[in-house]
Design an enzyme around this catalytic site. Structure first.
Site, PDB file in Angstrom:
ATOM      1  N   ASP A   1       0.828  -1.208   0.000  1.00 28.44           N
ATOM      2  CA  ASP A   1       0.000   0.000   0.000  1.00 28.44           C
ATOM      3  C   ASP A   1       0.859   1.254   0.000  1.00 28.44           C
ATOM      4  O   ASP A   1       1.697   1.446   0.882  1.00 28.44           O
ATOM      5  CB  ASP A   1      -0.896   0.006   1.244  1.00 28.44           C
ATOM      6  CG  ASP A   1      -1.772   1.253   1.328  1.00 28.44           C
ATOM      7  OD1 ASP A   1      -2.904   1.196   0.835  1.00 28.44           O
ATOM      8  OD2 ASP A   1      -1.306   2.264   1.888  1.00 28.44           O
TER       9      ASP A   1
ATOM     10  N   TYR B   1       2.622   9.987  -0.511  1.00 25.10           N
ATOM     11  CA  TYR B   1       3.774   9.432   0.199  1.00 25.10           C
ATOM     12  C   TYR B   1       5.084   9.698  -0.556  1.00 25.10           C
ATOM     13  O   TYR B   1       6.166   9.501  -0.004  1.00 25.10           O
ATOM     14  CB  TYR B   1       3.638   7.918   0.376  1.00 25.10           C
ATOM     15  CG  TYR B   1       2.428   7.456   1.145  1.00 25.10           C
ATOM     16  CD1 TYR B   1       1.587   8.352   1.817  1.00 25.10           C
ATOM     17  CD2 TYR B   1       2.107   6.104   1.212  1.00 25.10           C
ATOM     18  CE1 TYR B   1       0.476   7.911   2.511  1.00 25.10           C
ATOM     19  CE2 TYR B   1       0.999   5.659   1.913  1.00 25.10           C
ATOM     20  CZ  TYR B   1       0.177   6.564   2.550  1.00 25.10           C
ATOM     21  OH  TYR B   1      -0.924   6.118   3.239  1.00 25.10           O
TER      22      TYR B   1
ATOM     23  N   LYS C   1      -3.154   5.745  -3.972  1.00 25.85           N
ATOM     24  CA  LYS C   1      -4.263   6.646  -3.658  1.00 25.85           C
ATOM     25  C   LYS C   1      -4.068   7.994  -4.353  1.00 25.85           C
ATOM     26  O   LYS C   1      -2.935   8.463  -4.511  1.00 25.85           O
ATOM     27  CB  LYS C   1      -4.358   6.878  -2.143  1.00 25.85           C
ATOM     28  CG  LYS C   1      -4.291   5.628  -1.305  1.00 25.85           C
ATOM     29  CD  LYS C   1      -4.293   5.967   0.181  1.00 25.85           C
ATOM     30  CE  LYS C   1      -3.886   4.777   1.018  1.00 25.85           C
ATOM     31  NZ  LYS C   1      -2.453   4.453   0.943  1.00 25.85           N
TER      32      LYS C   1
ATOM     33  N   HIS D   1      -8.040   9.501  -1.549  1.00 23.60           N
ATOM     34  CA  HIS D   1      -7.350   9.563  -0.267  1.00 23.60           C
ATOM     35  C   HIS D   1      -8.161  10.272   0.815  1.00 23.60           C
ATOM     36  O   HIS D   1      -8.052   9.966   1.999  1.00 23.60           O
ATOM     37  CB  HIS D   1      -5.994  10.265  -0.434  1.00 23.60           C
ATOM     38  CG  HIS D   1      -4.968   9.824   0.551  1.00 23.60           C
ATOM     39  ND1 HIS D   1      -3.622   9.761   0.264  1.00 23.60           N
ATOM     40  CD2 HIS D   1      -5.061   9.401   1.829  1.00 23.60           C
ATOM     41  CE1 HIS D   1      -2.945   9.339   1.320  1.00 23.60           C
ATOM     42  NE2 HIS D   1      -3.807   9.118   2.287  1.00 23.60           N
TER      43      HIS D   1
END
Length: 288
Positions: A44, A49, A78, A112
């Site tokens: 994930d 990120y 996401k 998200h």
């Protein structure tokens, strides 16, 4: 490993590996490879990120080494808030994630946050799903009232809702709403997210000792037995392996209930999604 079957028939592993805040690209790649070698198949990540490329490199290397095939992996990313301004931006965000990861498709792609024009962004995801770029689509951080309105409105209902779920923020009501709409719950921060420390809780340690397991393994097992997919994160190989070793024991109903008494309700959450300041921060953030 156990699996949840999504509404479209796809099987999703009930334990995966998360890479939130693993910003160093080499460390991220190494950690993902360690996870895949350990047996994790769900990985994930997210656009926010900033490590989709490192995850993609790890996936490519794992396949090249013969550890697994692409079909055996379940890769999730996401869409961040800034890309949810309209349909075209959302469509471009999907393609950008695929390009960064070097993948032809994602097994799961999530909105998200429930922010900006997430309905238009969802339509772009629905189209990408129909085109085969996304094998499954879902949401993240959709609280029960938002998820209900969303499911009652969209053409393709979300298959997964990734939210904060751990003993200190159990969200039983949210689980009931997801069950009503056949949405699979997935837990971020399943070990407490650093705000809470179940590792030092005497009751949790007592249950762990009874099963010859660690407190972390017990907490992960608690969520799994509630039907929740978990995605613990670590950059330490021994902890990555420890977190994966939860499939050879079960908690009793009494133990499940004891752990449930740790629930603090909304006070147990790490991120206050209802806080206007948090929303302003997310909607104004530029990650590119």
């Amino acid at each position: 490993m156990e699996y949840k079957t999504l509404t479209n028939g796809i099987k999703m592993p009930m334990e995966g590996f998360g890479v939130f805040q693993v910003r160093d690209k080499e460390e991220c790649k190494r950690s993902v490879l360690d996870a895949i070698r350990t047996g994790y198949r769900l990985i994930d990540t997210a656009a926010s990120y900033t490590n989709e490329d490192a995850v993609g490199e790890a996936v490519k290397e794992a396949i090249a080494e013969g550890i697994c095939t692409r079909e055996e992996l379940f890769i999730t990313s996401k869409m961040w808030v800034q890309d949810m301004a309209n349909y075209e931006m959302a469509k471009a965000a999907i393609d950008a994630s695929l390009e960064k990861m070097g993948l032809e498709y994602l097994d799961l792609y999530l909105l998200h946050q429930a922010m900006k024009d997430y309905f238009s962004a969802w339509r772009a995801m629905e189209d990408a799903y129909k085109e085969g770029k996304l094998k499954a689509i879902g949401v993240s951080n959709f609280y029960p009232h938002v998820l209900t309105n969303f499911c009652e409105t969209v053409s393709v209902r979300p298959m997964v809702n990734q939210v904060e779920l751990h003993p200190y923020f159990a969200q039983e009501g949210a689980l009931q709403t997801m069950q009503h709409y056949d949405v699979v719950p997935e837990a971020w921060a399943p070990l407490g997210g650093g705000r809470h420390n179940p590792f030092d809780d005497e009751m949790v340690k007592g249950i762990a000792d009874a099963h010859k397991k660690t407190a972390g393994q017990v907490v992960l097992r608690w969520n799994v037995q509630r039907g929740v997919v978990v995605i613990p994160k670590s950059v330490h190989k021994e902890r990555i392996e420890e977190n994966f070793d939860i499939w050879d024991f079960s908690l009793t109903e009494e133990e499940m209930n004891k752990i449930g008494t740790l629930d603090l309700g909304y006070e147990g959450t790490a991120i206050k999604h209802f806080d206007p300041e948090f929303v302003r921060m997310c909607t104004g953030r530029n990650i590119h």
